[in-house]
Every structure is written in C-alpha cells, then in structure tokens.
Design an enzyme around this catalytic site. Structure first.
Site, PDB file in Angstrom:
ATOM      1  N   ASP A 198      -0.496  16.587  20.104  1.00  0.00           N
ATOM      2  CA  ASP A 198      -0.094  17.761  20.900  1.00  0.00           C
ATOM      3  C   ASP A 198       0.332  18.941  20.029  1.00  0.00           C
ATOM      4  OD1 ASP A 198      -0.638  16.355  23.188  1.00  0.00           O
ATOM      5  OD2 ASP A 198       1.447  15.807  23.590  1.00  0.00           O
TER       6      ASP A 198
ATOM      7  N   ASP B  70      16.238  11.813  -8.256  1.00  0.00           N
ATOM      8  CA  ASP B  70      17.672  12.117  -8.153  1.00  0.00           C
ATOM      9  C   ASP B  70      18.191  11.992  -6.720  1.00  0.00           C
ATOM     10  OD1 ASP B  70      17.688  12.548 -10.842  1.00  0.00           O
ATOM     11  OD2 ASP B  70      17.938  14.718 -10.760  1.00  0.00           O
TER      12      ASP B  70
ATOM     13  N   HIS C 178       0.822  -1.216   0.000  1.00  0.00           N
ATOM     14  CA  HIS C 178       0.000   0.000   0.000  1.00  0.00           C
ATOM     15  C   HIS C 178       0.857   1.268   0.000  1.00  0.00           C
ATOM     16  CE1 HIS C 178      -3.465   2.446   1.875  1.00  0.00           C
ATOM     17  NE2 HIS C 178      -3.880   2.054   0.690  1.00  0.00           N
TER      18      HIS C 178
ATOM     19  N   HIS D  73      -9.440  10.795   1.935  1.00  0.00           N
ATOM     20  CA  HIS D  73      -8.392   9.808   1.687  1.00  0.00           C
ATOM     21  C   HIS D  73      -7.115  10.128   2.465  1.00  0.00           C
ATOM     22  CE1 HIS D  73      -5.849   7.076  -0.870  1.00  0.00           C
ATOM     23  NE2 HIS D  73      -6.946   6.376  -0.789  1.00  0.00           N
TER      24      HIS D  73
ATOM     25  N   LYS E 169      -4.497  10.303   5.390  1.00  0.00           N
ATOM     26  CA  LYS E 169      -4.146   9.429   6.515  1.00  0.00           C
ATOM     27  C   LYS E 169      -3.100  10.159   7.353  1.00  0.00           C
ATOM     28  CE  LYS E 169      -4.591   5.906   3.012  1.00  0.00           C
ATOM     29  NZ  LYS E 169      -5.694   6.590   2.350  1.00  0.00           N
TER      30      LYS E 169
END
Length: 525
Positions: free
Chosen positions: A424, A182, A175, A417, A419
C-alpha cells in the site's frame, strides 16, 4: 585392454571414495559448551558515532532514522566509512564473505579498527568457509577479534560429506546479514560481502538493497546478534584448528600473501572510482536525509529449523504473511529466488480477488545465478498469471547507459538480489528473505519492517518508472481452448517487442531447464 583398465580405474576410484566416506564421514563436531558468552557493548555514548547520532535520536524518540542503500558503491563506502569511524565495537553477521577485492579491503579495515582497540565480533555461516579456515584462524588470533562459525561442518576438508551423512542438520544455514557499529548505526539488507554486491565485479553485478539505520532499531539488531553469537549453533574457530597446527613459517607466508594482494589491490580501477566519487560519510548532510519512521526488526530464531511447525516466535514468515494480508490496494514483491508453492499462489490470488493489485519481480532464466531455482519457479508462472498477478522477470544484459556510468566494470550482466515487500506504498520490508521453501523452513532470515510512506513511495516510484528498462513483463496469451502460452514483453527505444521464449537464452539452456523442472525437489530450493 583399454576398456578393462578403464573399468579397473573406476573400481579403484569408487572403492577409495567409499573408504574415504566411511572414514571422513565419521567425523564429529567438537563441543561448543565451553565457549565464552559475550554481549553487545552498550557503553558507547562517548563514541564519535554516538555523539553524532545523539541530537537526531533525541529529536525522534522511539523512531529509527533510515536511508536506503540501493547503489552498490554507496553500500560499500558506507561500510568502510562506518568501520573507520568505529571506536568501541563492530558486530558483523554474514552468509557469504568472499576472498576478493571488497572482501579483503573490509578485512583490512577490520584489522585496522582492532589495532586501535575496537572489539570485533564476526559471525559467518560455515557453508562458505571452505578453504578459509587458516585465514579465519589467523584473523581470530588478533586479541580484539573473535570469529565464530554458524552450524559448523564436522568435515573441514570435504564439507560435501556432511551433506551425505548429516543432511538434516547442515541443510539449515544462517542467511542473515547485519553490520552494527558502536551500537549506534547498523546496516541490514540483502548484500553479502563480495565484489558483485558492491558493483566491483568484472563480469556480473547484483542489483541489491540495504538499509542504513540509527535510532530505536539498532538495539534490536544488537540483541538479535547476541542471540545468534551465544547460540548452541555457533562454534569458535579454535575448536577446529589448534595453534600448534600452524607453523610460524605458514603463518608468516599467509600474512605476506595477504599484504602482497592488498598492495596489488591498490591499483584496481574500482578503488580509483571510489576515490573519485563523492565519499559517503555520516555528515550532517547525510543525517538530515534520514527518513524517521517506526521500524521493527523481524528475525528468525537461530534454531528455527528444529522448532517443528512454523510459529511466530521462531519464524518471520507469519509476520510477513500478516503484512501482505493487510494490503488494501497494492502489493509489490521483489524476490530473486521465487518458488511460491501452491498455497502461496492461492494466497496471492485471494488478494487479487479482494481488489489488491499484486506485482512480482524476480529473476529471468538468463539473470538467475541459480538455474535450479528457476526450474522450480517456472512451474508456477501460468498459475500466477491466471490469478491476475502481474509478473516481471529481471533482464541480464546491462543497458548501455548503466555501463557508461560505471567505466571500471565494462560489459556486465545483472542479476536481481533485492529482497523487499512494499504494501500500500506505506509499509516496506527490506531484508534477506526470499519467497521460497528454503527461506521459510531451512535458512534463518532477518529484515527491517518500516512504516514509512516516503520510503515506500520512493522505492515503488523508482521501480515503476524504470521497470520496462530492467525487466520483461511475462504475459499469458492464446485462446482458452487452444492452450495458453507465455510471452515476454519489453520495450526498446519506445518500441514494444514480444518474445516467445525465455529471453537472452540458448535453446540448450531452455531445454535443460525444462528437464530440471520435472525432477527438481522443491523443498530443497
């Protein structure tokens, strides 16, 4: 007579299916022991990108320069700009690569880079390559391009047979998403390659997040790529298609079709929108905007699924749990596919008991592109709310102001989508990891853990300012003795609105998802 014919047809079809399964199901994977090992090209100091990065890198030793790519168009143009600037190498690793406008354009850019001598290594998870073997093979025939497949399927024509005959292996997917140029700049995050990830889709768009980075994080991403590239779980595409299987006529036809489609793509309004936008280039103006901070790469081992128990040497989950457990005041979790399990609900509840504010943002039923995942998630909503956790669900309907800024899209639906974890307002994780059993156990995942108050506050403030515009707050209401029920809260023109069922859905959707939630197998989500 009709019933007899129908029954006979069913028997014939069923018999043919079983025979086909017996024949195709016996397919075996070719050996990958003889594939050539290759590694990151590190002699890149004379390349344009390395020279551009050098003064900034030297001024910030052991740190990484980071730029959040929240806008889909910026994320797309950044990739194209990096490819066009490449002089030595391009190492790309993706779970999904769609044959659409953005997918074809990036392929064209890779071909142009290879033509001018850039070495291109492209690692794709094999789950999404159905029907693409020939095109991938022809791309691989370029002398400067090599394509490999992760955890390949033995049955090339009907991959679903492998799920019947070899589920324990093919259920584990790569996933990861990384894009390194470079050995000087990299992009890591949640976006695959496809129109919906870059704001180019006509009917749907994903709200996603990447990090453009340079500095100390880049060699770590390159080393991770090499580990996957040379893994026993990767196969060269040549192992499945030999050159004599492709006629000269067939190759010429595929190339002609690709060039014709590219010609048609030039008239696409999305490309005109890019041309009219401020081009994202790695100019001094952009480089001066980089946030310099300590950043660590978290990445699963390629063979994590075979490692048995979850361990810090093979899984990133322990590091993420340690991050969350370190919270003193606030945790924000953004996960499009959120199936927390009882243990994680308890874990988050313990944080709340310690005085930590915990907020979760995930997809609503209407915005979730995988309804079955919602069936697994919805079983935990009441338990999360009872623990004192704030819960928000992403809206599917694109607001009018957003549409007005994207005239090439028209009416569109949104799906979360991104994630990301924010702890804090100091620690920020951006990557591919969903809070669900699949990301924990089956799929390999990666992401960047950043120690930066400026980036964490930037993202947290943006979310806090607009959360009521893009998400519903889920509440638990009712008297304890009469049974608690869910309620969705939102605002419209400063007016508070309450809904008593899943927003933006039909009765039949809600009925079916309730049924699925009873039978869904959580470990496969």
């Amino acid at each position: 007579m009709a019933r007899t014919l129908l029954s006979w047809s069913f028997i014939q079809i069923f018999t043919l299916l079983i025979l086909n399964l017996l024949v195709v199901g016996c397919a075996t994977l070719p050996s990958n022991d003889n594939k050539k090992l290759s590694y990151t090209l590190v002699d890149t100091q004379h390349s344009f990108l390395a020279k551009q990065a050098e003064p900034y890198r030297l001024a910030h030793q052991d740190l990484s320069g980071l730029y959040l790519l929240a806008d889909g168009m910026d994320a797309f143009v950044a990739r194209v700009g990096l490819i066009r600037s490449a002089e030595v190498s391009l190492d790309l690793q993706y779970y999904i690569w769609k044959n659409d406008l953005t997918g074809r354009l990036i392929i064209s850019e890779l071909l142009s880079a290879a033509d001018r001598g850039v070495r291109v290594r492209l690692l794709l998870d094999d789950l999404d390559t159905s029907g693409k073997d020939l095109g991938i093979h022809l791309l691989n025939r370029h002398h400067n391009i090599e394509v490999r497949l992760f955890n390949a399927f033995a049955n090339r024509s009907i991959k679903s047979f492998d799920f019947l005959t070899d589920l324990s292996r093919v259920n584990n997917r790569m996933h990861n998403k990384s894009f390194t140029v470079d050995n000087s700049f990299t992009i890591v995050g949640g976006r695959n390659i496809g129109n919906e990830y870059f704001g180019a889709q006509s009917h749907a768009e994903f709200s996603d997040l990447d990090v453009l980075a340079m500095g100390s994080i880049v060699p770590a991403v390159s080393a991770m790529f090499d580990r996957y590239w040379n893994s026993q779980l990767t196969w060269q595409i040549d192992a499945f298609i030999s050159p004599d299987q492709i006629s000269t006529e067939k190759e010429a036809q595929v190339r002609a079709d690709f060039e014709q489609q590219n010609s048609l793509d030039k008239n696409n309004p999305y490309l005109h929108a890019i041309a009219q936008s401020s081009q994202f280039k790695l100019s001094d103006e952009i480089l001066k905007k980089l946030a310099w901070a300590k950043a660590d790469l978290l990445a699963d081992a390629p063979d994590k699924a075979t490692a048995g128990e979850i361990h810090s040497q093979t899984h990133i989950t322990p590091a993420l749990l340690e991050l969350l457990n370190s919270a003193a005041s606030e945790v924000l979790i953004i996960s499009p596919y959120f199936v927390p399990t009882d243990d994680f609900v308890t874990f988050l509840g313990d944080l709340v008991q310690r005085g930590v504010s915990v907020t979760i943002i995930t997809n609503s039923l209407s915005s979730n592109d995988v309804a079955l995942v919602h069936a697994g998630y919805m079983r935990y909503r009441k338990a999360l709310l009872k623990q004192g956790i704030s819960l928000y669900e992403f809206k599917a309907i694109l607001n009018q102001q957003y549409q007005n800024n994207r005239s090439w899209i028209g009416s569109s639906n949104m799906s979360l989508h991104t994630k990301s974890f924010i702890v804090d307002r100091q620690w920020l994780f951006v990557g591919s990891f969903n809070v669900d059993p699949r990301s924990v156990k089956h799929n390999t995942e990666m992401g960047v853990l950043i120690d930066s108050a400026s980036l964490s506050v930037q993202l947290a403030d943006q979310i806090g300012t607009h959360i009521n515009q893009f998400a519903y707050q889920v509440e638990l209401v009712g008297k304890p003795n009469s049974g608690k029920r869910l309620r969705w809260k939102t605002t419209n023109d400063s007016q508070i609105i309450y809904l008593d069922h899943e927003p933006e859905t039909r009765f039949w959707q809600r009925f079916m998802i309730q049924i699925q939630s009873i039978f869904v197998i959580e470990s496969l989500l």
